[in-house]
Design a protein around this motif. Sequence first.
Motif, mmCIF file in Angstrom:
data_model
loop_
_atom_site.group_PDB
_atom_site.id
_atom_site.type_symbol
_atom_site.label_atom_id
_atom_site.label_comp_id
_atom_site.label_asym_id
_atom_site.label_seq_id
_atom_site.Cartn_x
_atom_site.Cartn_y
_atom_site.Cartn_z
ATOM 1 N N ILE A 1 -1.717 8.455 4.271
ATOM 2 C CA ILE A 1 -0.268 8.240 4.228
ATOM 3 C C ILE A 1 0.277 7.926 5.619
ATOM 4 C CG2 ILE A 1 1.938 9.410 3.823
ATOM 5 C CD1 ILE A 1 0.507 10.860 1.476
ATOM 6 N N PHE B 1 3.113 0.026 8.537
ATOM 7 C CA PHE B 1 4.406 -0.575 8.203
ATOM 8 C C PHE B 1 5.168 -0.909 9.487
ATOM 9 C CE2 PHE B 1 8.973 -0.097 7.294
ATOM 10 C CZ PHE B 1 9.120 -1.058 6.306
ATOM 11 N N SER C 1 0.741 4.139 -2.997
ATOM 12 C CA SER C 1 0.530 5.552 -2.678
ATOM 13 C C SER C 1 1.664 6.415 -3.210
ATOM 14 C CB SER C 1 0.402 5.743 -1.155
ATOM 15 O OG SER C 1 -0.760 5.115 -0.668
ATOM 16 N N TYR C 2 2.891 5.918 -3.097
ATOM 17 C CA TYR C 2 4.039 6.690 -3.584
ATOM 18 C C TYR C 2 3.934 6.941 -5.085
ATOM 19 C CZ TYR C 2 8.702 7.646 -5.352
ATOM 20 O OH TYR C 2 9.759 8.191 -6.034
ATOM 21 N N LYS D 1 -0.621 4.367 6.672
ATOM 22 C CA LYS D 1 0.121 3.317 5.985
ATOM 23 C C LYS D 1 1.552 3.203 6.510
ATOM 24 C CE LYS D 1 -2.801 3.491 1.914
ATOM 25 N NZ LYS D 1 -2.970 3.924 0.514
ATOM 26 N N ILE D 2 2.161 4.338 6.855
ATOM 27 C CA ILE D 2 3.496 4.286 7.452
ATOM 28 C C ILE D 2 3.419 3.698 8.854
ATOM 29 C CG2 ILE D 2 5.421 5.696 8.281
ATOM 30 C CD1 ILE D 2 4.860 7.592 5.904
ATOM 31 N N ASN E 1 0.811 -1.215 0.000
ATOM 32 C CA ASN E 1 0.000 0.000 0.000
ATOM 33 C C ASN E 1 0.845 1.266 0.000
ATOM 34 O OD1 ASN E 1 -2.713 -1.296 0.257
ATOM 35 N ND2 ASN E 1 -1.801 -2.092 2.119
ATOM 36 N N ILE E 2 2.006 1.231 0.648
ATOM 37 C CA ILE E 2 2.885 2.400 0.624
ATOM 38 C C ILE E 2 3.408 2.639 -0.784
ATOM 39 C CG2 ILE E 2 5.078 3.333 1.450
ATOM 40 C CD1 ILE E 2 4.598 1.921 4.094
#
Length: 462
Positions: A285, A292, A41-42, A288-289, A37-38
Amino acid sequence: MDRNKAEKRMATAPVGQLMLQMGTPMILSMMLQAVYNIVDSYFVANMAENGEIAVNALTLAFPVQMMMVAVGIGTGVGANALIARALGQGDREKAGAAAGNALTLMGIIYAVCLLFGAFGAGAYIGSQTSDPIALAMGSQYLRICCMASFGILFFSVFEKTLQATGRSLYSTIAQVAGALTNIVLDPIMIYGLLGCPKLGVEGAAWATVLGQIASLALAAVFHFRLNRELPFRRKALRLRRSIVGEIYSIGVPAIIAQGAMSVMNYCVNLIFGSLDSSYVTAYGIVYKIQQFVLFAAFGLRDAITPIVSFSYGMQNAKRIREGVRCGLMYTSVLMLVCTAAVEILAQPLAGIFSLSAGTMGLCVTGLRVLAVSFVFAGANIAIQGVFQATEGGVQSLLVSLLRQLIFVLPAAWLFARLLPPGVWMAFPIAEVLTAVIAAVLLRHTAGKGRLSQQDHAASLSK
């Protein structure tokens, strides 16, 4: 590894060493799962047009993705604990039936996801936004992820069977292969490189599901070739009420616990959306971080659960207590390291997503505030793993609901109404309050004898 050696290792290896050996690949596996997912998004954030709206669209779709993962992982967790316990008791027939029933259950779950993707994705995204671009992007992305969700769902079963037999390294290899597939395909399919059509958000969805399918393929090969403790028989696929009941006695609380993240994200999207769409984008964002980081704790929990569950099946209270001690200690150290890293790197982490100045400022603030909660969140997750392994599904569920719904949503709603800049504080408040209650529940469980009476039972049987 020979099956007798694998079982002997689970029964006799030093618990701390075993937890590190099993936990390290599981941590990598779970963190790589969060990378999907990160990475999406990036790359969508850096699209030439509507990049920030695309991030917003993925944030709106994310709760359903999490719900699918919740059902898959919850079913897998139930099968994992049942398989490990059955092997600890020397009952390989039951362990094989648990693995086969889990596969059949996952086929039913996939059929539901397929139908939702075909007929419900647009209505779901539309309940969170009126922006036509975000609606179109989010619906397109979610539809593909649901209709091709068999990759992530069936992978959840094979991942857990490999973990239950002490072969977590192989599930990690499969996860790495899927993550790399996703990372390579994302820019190719989103931006239209190497002759591929420029697909934008649709490309991000296809890269995600193709990565999941790659993980499934490898994990299935490893399972059928290596898990000799779980010989495949067609009759094992036939659902047995007793096996399904045991899987979901553990799995339902785990599904609700994981699903609570999905409900929380949906509700937070609505609360933050009442302030401004930039809050929703920033939250997507930040979350998602954060995931992680917390997926590292989930990975360690997935080592705690089979180790403690195997010892519980053996009626070895000493190893149970050692599993609890090592699990909490290792998780706390891991989360302290992650807290320091996020506090230091908050600015550059937010900077990679090509956001407007206002949205980036919200991201940096959110990351630094949420990092404070990591140690408490890690303790909560580790304690949930202990409860899942010792037939404490209700306690595990309560901890999850407290940290993800009961405390956080009212706090977020109040901050949004009374002090919007402080809305991020809802998350650390929820984790701290939950950690206090989780510690009390764990102490109460030990006091009732669940973590100690097994030695007494074993001595009487001799």
